[in-house]
Design an enzyme around this catalytic site. Structure first.
Site, PDB file in Angstrom:
ATOM      1  N   LYS A  43       0.827  -1.206   0.000  1.00 22.71           N
ATOM      2  CA  LYS A  43       0.000   0.000   0.000  1.00 22.71           C
ATOM      3  C   LYS A  43       0.858   1.250   0.000  1.00 22.71           C
ATOM      4  O   LYS A  43       2.002   1.234   0.426  1.00 22.71           O
ATOM      5  CB  LYS A  43      -0.911  -0.009   1.237  1.00 22.71           C
ATOM      6  CG  LYS A  43      -2.237  -0.696   0.987  1.00 22.71           C
ATOM      7  CD  LYS A  43      -3.220  -0.260   2.061  1.00 22.71           C
ATOM      8  CE  LYS A  43      -4.585  -0.874   1.864  1.00 22.71           C
ATOM      9  NZ  LYS A  43      -5.465  -0.564   2.994  1.00 22.71           N
ATOM     10  N   ARG A  93     -19.777  -1.211  10.400  1.00 17.66           N
ATOM     11  CA  ARG A  93     -20.560   0.028  10.347  1.00 17.66           C
ATOM     12  C   ARG A  93     -21.910  -0.199   9.712  1.00 17.66           C
ATOM     13  O   ARG A  93     -22.932   0.260  10.185  1.00 17.66           O
ATOM     14  CB  ARG A  93     -19.793   1.092   9.542  1.00 17.66           C
ATOM     15  CG  ARG A  93     -18.553   1.584  10.238  1.00 17.66           C
ATOM     16  CD  ARG A  93     -17.607   2.231   9.287  1.00 17.66           C
ATOM     17  NE  ARG A  93     -17.199   1.292   8.247  1.00 17.66           N
ATOM     18  CZ  ARG A  93     -16.250   1.513   7.358  1.00 17.66           C
ATOM     19  NH1 ARG A  93     -15.628   2.662   7.351  1.00 17.66           N
ATOM     20  NH2 ARG A  93     -15.926   0.608   6.462  1.00 17.66           N
ATOM     21  N   SER A 131     -11.479   5.868   7.119  1.00 13.30           N
ATOM     22  CA  SER A 131     -10.177   6.535   6.945  1.00 13.30           C
ATOM     23  C   SER A 131     -10.056   7.096   5.537  1.00 13.30           C
ATOM     24  O   SER A 131      -9.510   8.185   5.330  1.00 13.30           O
ATOM     25  CB  SER A 131      -9.032   5.549   7.182  1.00 13.30           C
ATOM     26  OG  SER A 131      -9.050   5.068   8.487  1.00 13.30           O
TER      27      SER A 131
HETATM   28  O1  PNS Z   1      -8.315  -1.414   8.409  1.00 14.85           O
HETATM   29  P1  PNS Z   1      -8.424  -2.505   7.391  1.00 14.85           P
HETATM   30  O2  PNS Z   1      -7.590  -2.161   6.181  1.00 14.85           O
HETATM   31  O3  PNS Z   1      -9.843  -2.849   7.060  1.00 14.85           O
HETATM   32  O4  PNS Z   1      -7.785  -3.844   8.059  1.00 14.85           O
HETATM   33  C1  PNS Z   1      -7.659  -5.018   7.303  1.00 14.85           C
HETATM   34  C2  PNS Z   1      -6.801  -6.057   8.050  1.00 14.85           C
HETATM   35  C3  PNS Z   1      -5.468  -5.456   8.466  1.00 14.85           C
HETATM   36  C4  PNS Z   1      -7.522  -6.525   9.297  1.00 14.85           C
HETATM   37  C5  PNS Z   1      -6.591  -7.257   7.076  1.00 14.85           C
HETATM   38  O5  PNS Z   1      -6.147  -6.787   5.850  1.00 14.85           O
HETATM   39  C6  PNS Z   1      -5.598  -8.287   7.599  1.00 14.85           C
HETATM   40  O6  PNS Z   1      -5.842  -8.968   8.561  1.00 14.85           O
HETATM   41  N1  PNS Z   1      -4.410  -8.384   6.933  1.00 14.85           N
HETATM   42  C7  PNS Z   1      -3.348  -9.277   7.325  1.00 14.85           C
HETATM   43  C8  PNS Z   1      -3.124 -10.369   6.302  1.00 14.85           C
HETATM   44  C9  PNS Z   1      -4.085 -11.529   6.528  1.00 14.85           C
HETATM   45  O7  PNS Z   1      -4.147 -12.121   7.574  1.00 14.85           O
HETATM   46  N2  PNS Z   1      -4.839 -11.832   5.473  1.00 14.85           N
HETATM   47  C10 PNS Z   1      -5.821 -12.898   5.480  1.00 14.85           C
HETATM   48  C11 PNS Z   1      -7.120 -12.466   6.136  1.00 14.85           C
HETATM   49  S1  PNS Z   1      -8.247 -13.798   6.244  1.00 14.85           S
END
Ligand code: PNS
Length: 161
Positions: A43, A93, A131
């Protein structure tokens, strides 16, 4: 008795009042809450991970003593196991959040069956907040007061000055 730890994961780029509301609510339910910032090299973030961590720490009021701010890389399920968490907390939400969150929760359960995902509702006044929208509004000079904690508001105003 063992301390019950919950992980509240996210990008937090930046922290909003909706996130803070979920942190406060979960800190009343769990002994220890870890707000965990994903280090995502793919990102293009507005704030660095260190800046996001500092902004979360600066936004936590003195009454919230059981919240730690950490960062993680890789799979959330692995990180939650390493931190001996009982639960992963996610804020929902609107119905539109549900499909993605359900998919993630069920996949995380498959990876770590012992760890529960808890969906929590932020205050209704924050149900439209994200965000991404905050970043967009701040970038174009719109009013962000009341949408984000004061340290985040100041950082956004500096960033887009
Ligand atoms: O604030 P966000 O971007 O909605 O958070 C998303 C987040 C960080 C919770 C998600 O992208 C995540 O857990 N990423 C880590 C990688 C991972 O475990 N991926 C598989 C999810 S099943």
């Amino acid at each position: 008795m063992k301390r019950a730890t919950a992980i509240y994961p996210g990008s937090f780029d930046p922290l909003t009042n909706g996130h803070l509301d979920i942190i406060e609510r979960s800190s009343r339910l769990f002994d220890h809450v870890i707000a965990a910032i994903l280090v995502n090299p793919q990102k293009d973030p507005l704030f660095t991970v260190d800046e996001r961590r500092d902004l979360i720490l600066a936004s936590l009021g003195p009454s919230i003593e059981n919240v730690e701010v950490d960062t993680f890389e890789g799979l959330l399920a692995d990180y939650a196991r390493q931190r001996s968490a009982k639960a992963i907390v996610r804020g929902i939400r609107a119905v539109s959040d549900y499909e993605y969150e359900l998919q993630m929760a069920l996949m995380n359960r498959r990876l770590q069956p012992e760890i529960e995902t808890l969906f929590m509702l932020p205050a209704e006044s924050y149900s439209f907040l994200s965000s991404r929208l905050v970043r967009e509004i701040a970038e174009h000079g719109g009013a962000i007061r009341g949408l984000v904690p004061e340290p985040v508001e100041r950082a956004l105003l500096r960033r887009f000055a």
